[in-house]
Structures are given as structure tokens and as C-alpha cells.
Design an enzyme around this catalytic site. Structure first.
Site, PDB file in Angstrom:
ATOM      1  N   HIS A 170      29.885  36.302  45.405  1.00 17.97           N
ATOM      2  CA  HIS A 170      29.840  37.562  45.168  1.00 17.97           C
ATOM      3  C   HIS A 170      29.554  38.394  46.576  1.00 17.97           C
ATOM      4  O   HIS A 170      29.846  39.530  46.732  1.00 17.97           O
ATOM      5  CB  HIS A 170      29.015  38.060  44.261  1.00 17.97           C
ATOM      6  CG  HIS A 170      29.582  37.695  42.683  1.00 17.97           C
ATOM      7  ND1 HIS A 170      30.202  38.598  41.951  1.00 17.97           N
ATOM      8  CD2 HIS A 170      29.519  36.461  42.188  1.00 17.97           C
ATOM      9  CE1 HIS A 170      30.397  37.782  40.795  1.00 17.97           C
ATOM     10  NE2 HIS A 170      30.241  36.842  40.809  1.00 17.97           N
ATOM     11  N   ASP A 382      28.321  44.536  52.712  1.00 17.00           N
ATOM     12  CA  ASP A 382      28.470  44.200  51.289  1.00 17.00           C
ATOM     13  C   ASP A 382      29.476  43.374  50.670  1.00 17.00           C
ATOM     14  O   ASP A 382      30.776  43.689  51.234  1.00 17.00           O
ATOM     15  CB  ASP A 382      28.310  45.725  50.602  1.00 17.00           C
ATOM     16  CG  ASP A 382      27.573  45.817  49.093  1.00 17.00           C
ATOM     17  OD1 ASP A 382      27.468  44.638  48.626  1.00 17.00           O
ATOM     18  OD2 ASP A 382      27.059  46.859  48.789  1.00 17.00           O
TER      19      ASP A 382
HETATM   20  C1  GDG Z   1      26.619  41.834  44.208  1.00 19.75           C
HETATM   21  C2  GDG Z   1      26.925  41.819  45.565  1.00 19.75           C
HETATM   22  C3  GDG Z   1      29.192  42.919  44.621  1.00 19.75           C
HETATM   23  C4  GDG Z   1      22.798  50.491  39.866  1.00 19.75           C
HETATM   24  N1  GDG Z   1      21.844  51.434  39.468  1.00 19.75           N
HETATM   25  C5  GDG Z   1      21.690  51.381  38.172  1.00 19.75           C
HETATM   26  C6  GDG Z   1      22.925  50.540  37.616  1.00 19.75           C
HETATM   27  N2  GDG Z   1      23.316  49.896  38.600  1.00 19.75           N
HETATM   28  C7  GDG Z   1      24.456  48.919  38.449  1.00 19.75           C
HETATM   29  C8  GDG Z   1      25.481  49.675  39.238  1.00 19.75           C
HETATM   30  C9  GDG Z   1      26.479  48.337  39.771  1.00 19.75           C
HETATM   31  C10 GDG Z   1      25.622  47.412  39.887  1.00 19.75           C
HETATM   32  O1  GDG Z   1      24.273  47.955  39.481  1.00 19.75           O
HETATM   33  C11 GDG Z   1      25.285  47.188  41.624  1.00 19.75           C
HETATM   34  O2  GDG Z   1      26.443  46.427  41.829  1.00 19.75           O
HETATM   35  P1  GDG Z   1      26.774  46.474  43.454  1.00 19.75           P
HETATM   36  O3  GDG Z   1      28.368  45.722  43.437  1.00 19.75           O
HETATM   37  O4  GDG Z   1      26.908  47.906  44.022  1.00 19.75           O
HETATM   38  O5  GDG Z   1      25.633  45.488  44.155  1.00 19.75           O
HETATM   39  P2  GDG Z   1      24.850  44.098  43.845  1.00 19.75           P
HETATM   40  O6  GDG Z   1      23.982  44.385  42.845  1.00 19.75           O
HETATM   41  O7  GDG Z   1      24.413  43.844  45.505  1.00 19.75           O
HETATM   42  O8  GDG Z   1      26.078  43.056  43.776  1.00 19.75           O
HETATM   43  C12 GDG Z   1      28.220  43.158  45.586  1.00 19.75           C
HETATM   44  C13 GDG Z   1      28.779  42.559  43.341  1.00 19.75           C
HETATM   45  O9  GDG Z   1      27.572  41.416  43.451  1.00 19.75           O
HETATM   46  C14 GDG Z   1      29.509  41.948  42.309  1.00 19.75           C
HETATM   47  O10 GDG Z   1      30.474  41.002  42.652  1.00 19.75           O
HETATM   48  O11 GDG Z   1      30.028  44.004  44.442  1.00 19.75           O
HETATM   49  O12 GDG Z   1      28.680  43.214  46.677  1.00 19.75           O
HETATM   50  O13 GDG Z   1      26.064  42.336  46.678  1.00 19.75           O
HETATM   51  O14 GDG Z   1      27.302  47.902  38.548  1.00 19.75           O
HETATM   52  O15 GDG Z   1      26.026  50.241  38.089  1.00 19.75           O
HETATM   53  N3  GDG Z   1      22.712  50.329  36.451  1.00 19.75           N
HETATM   54  C15 GDG Z   1      22.270  50.989  35.464  1.00 19.75           C
HETATM   55  N4  GDG Z   1      21.194  51.975  35.879  1.00 19.75           N
HETATM   56  C16 GDG Z   1      20.901  52.113  37.440  1.00 19.75           C
HETATM   57  O16 GDG Z   1      20.195  52.897  37.882  1.00 19.75           O
HETATM   58  N5  GDG Z   1      22.151  50.768  34.169  1.00 19.75           N
END
Ligand code: GDG
Length: 490
Positions: A170, A382
């Protein structure tokens, strides 16, 4: 067609349910983060198995009992891998989050290359592999996720257990000049060659991996073109592919359109006096570029004083890895920066930066996305970044602008219609913000409509299908539909 294929088995560090102690009582909570957001809807539709750590390391706890209700409601089986506090320290906080996470995000100065972290990582991977071997059969497709578990295929094979395995990373895969700094580089890359399929977020990650492989294992021959290529290791072959992960577009879109969520979005706008809203949403992590982003807002307000009183920057930061020193320091740095910027510019009736250090309920998050005029997604590096895609899915009226870091995996797919920036270039980000805040409605609609089409088409189901096609020439539809009654009966 191989008709015997039975179940999809997902293996990841954390289960999609987390056990937390609140007021002396253990409670079960749905997990947050990219992986859960992406895979939960898939297993919910199809049934299957999820194997992972529950988040608790108390040996006397009846973890399976606590998870039974969650499993019944979720519609798939959960199996836990029990970890001791020492294992959590060495394998999770140590090897995974103080070596691989910073190194693979190009931040090698943050790495602590302790040999005991490596040993604990191997021990815990062995422990996971034992559970996988016990809870699966050779008819299952075992899909392993992320940098915590890169040795699963290696250990399964060393136990003589035959499974069809796929691995998806990821986070980014670094170029050779960075990867070669890892003391255990050869063993790690060798372990990855034991999977039948290794998937990355972008073509660039896949190229980086192939380049490291060529340097460390010169006997490997990479052939083919397009999304998926073959690697011939002499005695065996495996495949490499690029599979950009995505979101359940309709789920976000439909929720954003629900009247009570739309009302919530309107309330947010009203509370901010209908000023332009610039939104940042991240786990609080040093890869996400939050301090640089706040400094860009500071630059924006210094450079373009006409915007004072006319914009609000809302940053939602979800607590993450709070036990790690770097994350504690980052939190303090962000809080000080927010204070500094607000101290510099606020006047009665206007505070420029609104900072939330907590996880918002899903509906509230969607309301924020829907309310925002600009999604400001500026990680330093990222793997993909799902927030960028979620923001587009929730801009249901098409009237929103996505500013996106060129170092997010998502930039490869969204570059035509997102406004790309270098997150280290704070003047550049400020200029981008100033520019898009002056776009006319036609421009905003044109770009956002195309962004939404892209995310709608290449959604989470498309991602799963493309991975399964490459792994076992199957699509999601080939897995039996879940018998919902089975779970209701318990
Ligand atoms: C890893 C990789 C890759 C955020 N704030 C709240 C909340 N979130 C949820 C978002 C989103 C998730 O968290 C964050 O996903 P990201 O993709 O932005 O980042 P990572 O956690 O670092 O994920 C990344 C991912 O894996 C998938 O392969 O894209 O690059 O680092 O879904 O919605 N959810 C809630 N409240 C919040 O305040 N409920």
C-alpha cells in the site's frame, strides 16, 4: 476455470475491528485507515476470511468472544493473531514503522535500523504464517497486505504449505539508491519474490522494485509490457503489477447526497459564514506534509492579503501511532504552527485555521468533504492517498477543486484534472491556492466532472478485479455470493 476456488482470505497487520480499553472495559471498534476503507466493502459483499492482529496484547482476553458479534455483523470470519507487547514493539512500532515506513517514503534519516527489530519482524511473520496455514486450505486465495507482512509467502513455503498467494504493497516502493540502505535488503527482496503476484500502487513503484531486483538478484529476468509483467527467476516465475487502489465511489457519493448529510454540510458552511473552505484530512503522520501545508496557508495570507477574512483552512488530523516519539513531536509542531498562524492573522469574527485532532464519524467527514471548496492533499510522499479520491466522490455538484501533491500515487491517475503541486514549495502551493480560488464555476465543473468520472470508473471493485485477474485469472464475481442468513444464524 479452476472451479475449486473457495474463499478470498485477506491477511493484514490489523483486523478491520480494533479492540480498545475504555473506562476499564474492552470494546470493539471498526478500524480506520486506507486498507479497511478499501477492503471492508469487498468482503462484506462476498464473505470470506480476514486474518490479523486485534490491537490487544492482553493474554487473558477472550478476543474471539469479543469479535464474534462484529464478525456476524460484518458478514465474514475474523481470525486473530495474538501478539505480546514485546512483539508489538519490535515488529510493529520498530521494524514496520521506524524502518520500513520512513525508508519507503524516502525519509531514511528517520530510520532506526536496530537488528532486534528485524528479528522480531521475522518471528511475528512466522507466527502470522502459522495462523494462515491453519485457517486456510489450498483452495483459498490468500491475499496479503502491506509492508508488515512481506515474509508470508517465504514462511508458508518453508513450512511446506502450498497456497496461492498475492501481495499488495500500500505504500511506495523506493528507488534503489534508497532501498539499498536497508541492512536486510537481500533477504527482504528475496522474500517478496516468493509470492505468486506482487502488486504496487503505481507503475513507478513497480519499476523501482524491478530495478532493485535486477541489482540484488541479477539472475531475475523481467519481461512483458503493460500493467502486469513476468519475472523469471530460473527455477520459478512470478508476476509484478501496478494496481492503483481506490474507493467505493457510490458509497461516498450517495452518502454526500443524503439530505441529512447535505444539511450537515450546509451547517458547516454557515458556521464558517460561507467563506471559501480549504480542507485537509490526514492521519497525523510526518509523510502527509501537514506542517508544510500550514506554512503554505501562512504564505497565502501573507502574499495575498485580500484573502484575509475570506477563506478558512480546516485541517482534520486523525491520531495515529501516538506511542512513537516522532509522532508526538509532530503533533506538538502542528499545534504550535496552528497557534502561530492564527495568532498572526485572526481578527474578531475570523480565525483562519480550524484544527481538529480527532477521528470524525464517517458521515461528518463526508459532510466536510461536501462542504469544502478546495481539497488540499499535499503529502510529501504517499502510496496512493484515498482522501483525494474521497473528496472528488463527495463533490457531488462538481463544484470543487483538488490540489494534489505530485508525490502522491494518486497523481499518476488524476494529474490531468487535479492541480498538481510540490508540497515542499510553499510559495508554489500558495500560488496554486490563490489561482484556483479565482477559477470560474465553468472551470471548476469541467475539471471536477472529469475527476469524478475517473474515480467512479476506477473504483475499489475495479481494483479488486484487476488484482484478482492478474493473480488467479478471476474476478470478484467468481467468488460465491455470501449467504447472509448463515451469519444471522451465527
Ligand atoms: C495507506 C497508504 C494508501 C481520515 N480521517 C478520518 C477518516 N479517515 C480515513 C479516510 C481515508 C483513510 O482514513 C486514509 O487513507 P489514505 O489513503 O489517505 O492514507 P493511509 O492511512 O496512510 O493509507 C496510502 C492507503 O493505505 C490505501 O492503499 O492510499 O497511500 O499510506 O479512507 O477517509 N475516517 C473517518 N474519520 C476521520 O476523521 N471516519
Amino acid at each position: 476455470m479452476e472451479s475449486e476456488l473457495r474463499r478470498l482470505v485477506v491477511v493484514s497487520n490489523r483486523l478491520p475491528a480494533a479492540l480498545k480499553k475504555e473506562g476499564g472495559e474492552w470494546t470493539v471498534k471498526a478500524g480506520a485507515g486506507g486498507l479497511v476503507t478499501a477492503l471492508a466493502p469487498v468482503l462484506r459483499n462476498r464473505g470470506g476470511v480476514w486474518i490479523g492482529w486485534s490491537g490487544a496484547s492482553d493474554p487473558d482476553l477472550d478476543v474471539d468472544g469479543l469479535l464474534a458479534d462484529f464478525s456476524a455483523e460484518a458478514g465474514y470470519d475474523l481470525y486473530t493473531v495474538g501478539l505480546t507487547p514485546e512483539e508489538v514493539d519490535g515488529y510493529y512500532y520498530g521494524f514496520s514503522n521506524e524502518i520500513i515506513w520512513p525508508l519507503f517514503h524516502d525519509l531514511q534519516t528517520r530510520c532506526r535500523f536496530h537488528p532486534q527489530f528485524w528479528r522480531m519482524y521475522l518471528d511475528v511473520n512466522f507466527k502470522f504464517a502459522e495462523v494462515v496455514a491453519r485457517k486456510t486450505t489450498s483452495d483459498d486465495y490468500v491475499w496479503i497486505h502491506d509492508y508488515h507482512l512481506m515474509h508470508q509467502a517465504f514462511f508458508l513455503k518453508s513450512m511446506g504449505v502450498k497456497r496461492k498467494t498475492g501481495f499488495f504493497l500500500h505504500i511506495p516502493f523506493p528507488p534503489p539508491d534508497i532501498f539499498m540502505k536497508l541492512p536486510w535488503r537481500w533477504k527482504l527482496i528475496q522474500a517478496l519474490t516468493e509470492f505468486d503476484l506482487v502488486g504496487f500502487q503505481t507503475l513507478q513503484d513497480r519499476r523501482n522494485f524491478a530495478e532493485c531486483l535486477r541489482r540484488l538478484m541479477p539472475e531475475a529476468r523481467v519481461s512483458g509490457r503493460g500493467g502486469v509483467v513476468s519475472v523469471d527467476m530460473g527455477s520459478r516465475k512470478f508476476r509484478l503489477g501496478a494496481f492503483p487502489i481506490s474507493i467505493d465511489f457510490n458509497q461516498f457519493n450517495d452518502l454526500a447526497e443524503q439530505p441529512d448529510v447535505a444539511r450537515e454540510a450546509f451547517k458547516i458552511k454557515e458556521a464558517l459564514r460561507h467563506r471559501k473552505i480549504i480542507l485537509g484530512v490526514d492521519r497525523l503522520d510526518y509523510t502527509k506534509g501537514i506542517p508544510e501545508r500550514i506554512r503554505s496557508i501562512q504564505t497565502l495570507l501573507r502574499r495575498y492579503p485580500d484573502l484575509k477574512g475570506r477563506v478558512n483552512f480546516v485541517q482534520i488530523a486523525v491520531p495515529s501511532r501516538e506511542e512513537v516519539g516522532d509522532y508526538k513531536e509532530l503533533r506538538t509542531e502542528i499545534e504550535q504552527l496552528v497557534g502561530r498562524v492564527n495568532g498572526e492573522f485572526s481578527f474578531p469574527g475570523w480565525v483562519p485555521v480550524h484544527y481538529h485532532y480527532r477521528s470524525l464519524p464517517h458521515r461528518e467527514l463526508v459532510a466536510y468533504y461536501a462542504a469544502a471548496d478546495v481539497g488540499l492533499v499535499t503529502p510529501l510522499r504517499d502510496g496512493m492517498n484515498l482522501v483525494a479520491k474521497e473528496y472528488c466522490a463527495c463533490s457531488t455538484d462538481g463544484d470543487g477543486v483538488l490540489i494534489l501533491s505530485e508525490f502522491a500515487g494518486a497523481a499518476a491517475q488524476l494529474q490531468k484534472d487535479a492541480y498538481l503541486v510540490n508540497p515542499y514549495d510553499m510559495e508554489g502551493v500558495a500560488k496554486a491556492l490563490h489561482r484556483v480560488l479565482h477559477w470560474d464555476k465553468g472551470q471548476r465543473l469541467e475539471h471536477m466532472t472529469r475527476l469524478r468520472d475517473q474515480v467512479r470508473k476506477n473504483n475499489i471493485y475495479w481494483w479488486v478485479d484487476s488484482f484478482l485477474q492478474a493473480g488467479i485469472a478471476r474476478s470478484l464475481g467468481d467468488f460465491p455470493e455470501v449467504d447472509a442468513l448463515r451469519y444471522e444464524r451465527g
